[in-house]
Motif scaffolding. Structure first.
Motif, short mmCIF file in Angstrom:
data_model
loop_
_atom_site.label_atom_id
_atom_site.label_comp_id
_atom_site.label_asym_id
_atom_site.label_seq_id
_atom_site.Cartn_x
_atom_site.Cartn_y
_atom_site.Cartn_z
N GLY A 2 0.81 -1.54 0.01
CA GLY A 2 0.09 -0.19 -0.07
C GLY A 2 1.20 1.39 -0.60
N THR A 3 0.22 2.00 -0.82
CA THR A 3 0.98 3.91 -0.79
C THR A 3 1.83 3.87 0.91
OG1 THR A 3 -0.75 5.04 -0.67
CG2 THR A 3 -0.54 4.32 -2.57
N SER A 4 0.71 3.66 1.93
CA SER A 4 1.42 4.34 3.13
C SER A 4 2.43 3.37 3.40
CB SER A 4 0.14 4.95 4.37
OG SER A 4 -1.14 3.76 4.18
N ALA A 5 2.02 2.62 3.79
CA ALA A 5 3.06 1.04 3.90
C ALA A 5 4.52 0.94 3.30
CB ALA A 5 2.78 -0.30 4.33
N ARG A 6 4.50 1.73 2.33
CA ARG A 6 5.80 2.31 1.27
C ARG A 6 6.03 2.68 2.10
NH1 ARG A 6 5.29 1.14 -4.96
NH2 ARG A 6 5.70 -1.10 -4.07
N GLY A 7 5.85 4.60 2.17
CA GLY A 7 6.02 5.80 2.28
C GLY A 7 6.77 5.13 3.94
N ALA A 8 6.63 4.53 4.65
CA ALA A 8 7.49 4.32 6.31
C ALA A 8 8.37 3.90 5.85
CB ALA A 8 5.86 3.49 6.64
N TYR A 43 2.73 8.26 -4.52
CA TYR A 43 2.80 7.56 -3.42
C TYR A 43 2.95 9.44 -3.00
CZ TYR A 43 7.58 9.08 -2.89
OH TYR A 43 8.91 9.79 -3.93
N GLY A 44 2.40 10.18 -1.76
CA GLY A 44 2.71 10.97 -0.86
C GLY A 44 3.63 11.78 -0.69
N TYR A 45 4.23 12.59 -1.96
CA TYR A 45 5.50 13.42 -1.37
C TYR A 45 5.49 14.20 -1.56
CZ TYR A 45 9.91 13.81 -2.39
OH TYR A 45 11.46 14.24 -2.13
N SER A 46 6.45 15.11 -0.41
CA SER A 46 6.18 16.35 -0.71
C SER A 46 8.28 16.88 -0.65
CB SER A 46 4.96 17.51 0.20
OG SER A 46 5.35 16.70 1.45
N GLY A 47 8.99 16.00 -0.45
CA GLY A 47 10.02 16.45 0.38
C GLY A 47 10.46 15.19 0.67
N PRO A 55 11.74 20.80 -0.82
CA PRO A 55 10.97 21.10 -1.35
C PRO A 55 10.59 20.72 -3.24
CG PRO A 55 10.58 21.85 0.46
CD PRO A 55 11.82 21.58 -0.08
N PRO A 56 10.31 19.74 -4.04
CA PRO A 56 9.79 19.79 -5.54
C PRO A 56 9.25 20.79 -6.21
CG PRO A 56 8.76 18.11 -4.78
CD PRO A 56 9.46 18.66 -3.24
N SER A 57 9.23 21.45 -6.69
CA SER A 57 8.42 22.62 -7.78
C SER A 57 7.68 21.60 -8.75
CB SER A 57 8.70 23.67 -8.37
OG SER A 57 10.13 23.53 -9.13
N GLY A 58 8.05 20.76 -9.13
CA GLY A 58 7.91 20.35 -10.35
C GLY A 58 7.22 18.78 -9.79
N LEU A 59 6.62 17.72 -10.69
CA LEU A 59 6.29 16.58 -10.25
C LEU A 59 7.85 15.48 -10.26
CD1 LEU A 59 4.00 15.91 -13.44
CD2 LEU A 59 3.05 16.51 -11.01
N LEU A 107 5.52 7.12 -8.94
CA LEU A 107 5.87 8.24 -8.55
C LEU A 107 5.01 8.81 -7.79
CD1 LEU A 107 4.44 6.64 -12.00
CD2 LEU A 107 6.01 8.74 -11.80
N ASP A 108 5.18 9.97 -7.55
CA ASP A 108 3.81 11.52 -6.47
C ASP A 108 2.48 10.81 -7.58
OD1 ASP A 108 3.33 13.10 -8.58
OD2 ASP A 108 5.36 14.10 -7.96
#
Length: 247
Positions: A2-8, A43-47, A55-59, A107-108
């Motif tokens: 899952g996306t949350s598990a992957r980020g963790a 996944y959710g990504y903001s830096g 923190p990114p300005s693009g994809l 991908l974000d």
């Protein structure tokens, strides 16, 4: 996963044993002109990714462990294509996906929904490296750098960076710096007070030299230099000529 598990998982795996990189390096080295195949997720990504960029300005996207190649993929631009509908999106590699199989890209979310419905979650993809568009590469000394421990990062480069070497300005011999998984080139015994010259080499063997750089910590240092376009490419031309080639 899952996306949350992957980020963790990725956050927990921020440091790995150097010996674990050997298989990944062997897989990825020299594959920068190829078309790659795998699965795309999001996944959710903001830096705050493993590449240690602001923190990114693009994809953006996270690269699988093998193609991350010890942080060599950091800052690279790739075009990811969904063969089911022909949609493509360009992203910059800002992060590492330790649990992703070779060829996979995480991908974000904003990038993923440009090529597939969010509810699909996981799709087959192909992808290729392309030239990034920044007009000039920059250097960044990591916070805490000093004459006795110095870490430097290359940012805004057109092609992936293979190596960085340095010398005190006014001397002749360059010394290659080891690269850490968090995408800094580190002199563990420091570089002295400066200024410094740097020799930056991309994965295609192109070299940029930057002279008389002061130890200015925590700020982007523009160089007014960039890796040349390969073979007369236009900026957006895909490096591989086989974007839609069959597996």
């Amino acid at each position: 996963m899952g996306t949350s598990a992957r980020g963790a998982f990725r956050r927990m795996a921020g440091v790995v044993v150097a010996g674990a990189l050997s298989a990944g390096a062997a897989h990825a080295q020299g594959h920068y002109r190829d078309t790659h195949y795998g699965e795309g997720t999001f996944y959710g990504y903001s830096g705050g990714g493993n590449c240690s960029f602001p923190p990114p300005s693009g994809l953006t996207a996270a690269m699988n462990e093998a193609d991350y190649n010890g942080a060599q993929a950091c800052g690279a631009c790739i075009v990811v294509t969904n063969p089911a509908n022909g949609s493509s999106v360009e992203v910059r590699i800002d992060d590492r996906c330790p649990e992703c199989a070779p060829g996979d890209v995480d991908l974000d979310e904003e990038a993923f929904v440009q090529i597939a419905a969010r509810e699909e979650g996981r799709i087959p993809i192909s992808w290729v490296y392309v030239a990034c568009t920044p007009p000039t590469l920059s250097l960044y000394f990591k916070e805490g750098s000093n004459p006795w421990w110095t870490a430097i990062q290359v940012r805004d480069h057109r092609y992936p960076v293979a190596s960085v070497a340095w010398r005190p300005s006014g001397t002749t011999k360059f010394t290659k710096l080891p690269r850490e998984m968090y995408n800094y080139f580190v002199a563990t015994s420091g570089m002295g007070a400066g200024p410094y010259d740097f020799k930056i080499t991309d994965v295609f063997g192109q070299v940029v030299k930057v002279y008389k750089v002061a130890l200015d910590v925590g700020v982007d240092i523009p160089t007014k230099k960039q890796f040349p376009l390969l073979g007369g490419q236009t900026v957006r031309r895909v490096l591989s000529s086989a974007l839609a080639a069959p597996r």
